[in-house]
Scaffold this motif. Sequence first.
Motif, PDB file in Angstrom:
ATOM      1  N   HIS A 118     -57.872 -75.145  43.595  1.00 34.42           N
ATOM      2  CA  HIS A 118     -57.440 -75.605  44.907  1.00 34.42           C
ATOM      3  C   HIS A 118     -58.387 -76.656  45.325  1.00 34.42           C
ATOM      4  CE1 HIS A 118     -56.171 -74.555  49.379  1.00 34.42           C
ATOM      5  NE2 HIS A 118     -57.310 -75.233  49.429  1.00 34.42           N
ATOM      6  N   GLU A 119     -59.885 -76.447  45.209  1.00 39.95           N
ATOM      7  CA  GLU A 119     -60.670 -77.452  45.590  1.00 39.95           C
ATOM      8  C   GLU A 119     -60.583 -78.721  44.636  1.00 39.95           C
ATOM      9  OE1 GLU A 119     -62.310 -76.586  48.402  1.00 39.95           O
ATOM     10  OE2 GLU A 119     -61.578 -74.774  48.432  1.00 39.95           O
ATOM     11  N   HIS A 122     -57.960 -80.759  46.182  1.00 34.35           N
ATOM     12  CA  HIS A 122     -58.393 -81.541  47.232  1.00 34.35           C
ATOM     13  C   HIS A 122     -59.164 -82.858  46.972  1.00 34.35           C
ATOM     14  CE1 HIS A 122     -57.595 -78.982  50.784  1.00 34.35           C
ATOM     15  NE2 HIS A 122     -58.398 -77.909  50.545  1.00 34.35           N
ATOM     16  N   VAL A 145     -64.201 -80.210  53.534  1.00 32.79           N
ATOM     17  CA  VAL A 145     -62.988 -79.444  53.919  1.00 32.79           C
ATOM     18  C   VAL A 145     -63.484 -77.863  53.545  1.00 32.79           C
ATOM     19  CG1 VAL A 145     -61.816 -79.586  52.005  1.00 32.79           C
ATOM     20  CG2 VAL A 145     -60.518 -78.860  53.781  1.00 32.79           C
ATOM     21  N   CYS A 147     -61.863 -74.111  52.951  1.00 33.31           N
ATOM     22  CA  CYS A 147     -60.567 -73.419  52.995  1.00 33.31           C
ATOM     23  C   CYS A 147     -60.561 -72.109  53.240  1.00 33.31           C
ATOM     24  CB  CYS A 147     -60.433 -73.733  51.503  1.00 33.31           C
ATOM     25  SG  CYS A 147     -60.257 -75.583  51.107  1.00 33.31           S
ATOM     26  N   GLU A 170     -53.775 -78.187  53.162  1.00 31.83           N
ATOM     27  CA  GLU A 170     -54.072 -76.755  52.485  1.00 31.83           C
ATOM     28  C   GLU A 170     -52.841 -76.650  51.601  1.00 31.83           C
ATOM     29  OE1 GLU A 170     -56.669 -74.935  52.232  1.00 31.83           O
ATOM     30  OE2 GLU A 170     -57.504 -76.698  53.299  1.00 31.83           O
ATOM     31  N   ALA A 173     -53.016 -78.894  48.430  1.00 31.03           N
ATOM     32  CA  ALA A 173     -54.207 -78.400  47.598  1.00 31.03           C
ATOM     33  C   ALA A 173     -53.566 -77.073  46.687  1.00 31.03           C
ATOM     34  CB  ALA A 173     -55.348 -78.262  48.387  1.00 31.03           C
TER      35      ALA A 173
HETATM   36 ZN   LIG Z   1     -58.087 -76.028  50.801  1.00 28.89          ZN
END
Ligand SMILES: [Zn+2]
Length: 243
Positions: A118-119, A122, A145, A147, A170, A173
């Motif tokens: 996920h990161e 981003h 960011v 999360c 979000e 990502a």
């Molecule tokens: Zn995030």
Amino acid sequence: MRLEYPMKENGMYILSKKNFDEIATNVLLEYMPDTLNYPKATDIEYLAEECLYLDIKHDYIVPNGKVLGMIAFSDTQFKTYDFEAEEKVIEMQEGTMLIDMSLIGTENRARKRFTEAHEASHWICHRSYHSPSNRQYDFRINNYVACRTENIEAYGVKNKIVKSDNDWEEWQADSLAAALLMPKDTFILAAKEAMNERGIWRGYLSMQYDVQIINKVISELAHVFDVSFKAAKIRMLHLGLIG
Ligand SMILES: [Zn+2]
């Protein structure tokens, strides 16, 4: 790597569901092509550190565990609290991926991998939105960011209302994270093999007729791709493998 997709004036890409499979394929083709050849777990830490040059660090981000991961788009400080409610400052250099210490441990491995993906997503999708060098005129945007827990492995939650740019960010990502960890073609291949082994040849599992094996197939896919049961189930639903 530059993404060739339409962008809003503020630097946010306009992406649809199918775009995430395209982006993931391009990223994996460039850095880890073997993940596209046969069903296997994506080495997400290798992708983040050796290919995207991100620095993965661990810390207790917020004491209540409500933030699982962060990414810094430029050198920055994140002000938070420790467990004694004392203020603390986490220093992050550009390209630092911060993973919450609560995810350390084998029982959280899949969730940690998803958070890392996920990161990294981003980083792939949102530098143009956050990077101060690109967007000097807009100081309202954070250069990091953070999360929240409810936004990780949440890409398939149907009733989630996406309204603000932060919500879009979000969702993007999380969607790209799923596509990186469970590449579409090899995921479908593995799913169909798992179904065939159990005598299902129609190419999808029925919620109504395949109750006995549905969880077994999802568990097998979660094992192959080293993701959580939940993440594998959502991916199956999205790809029409559960009907
Ligand atoms: Zn995030």
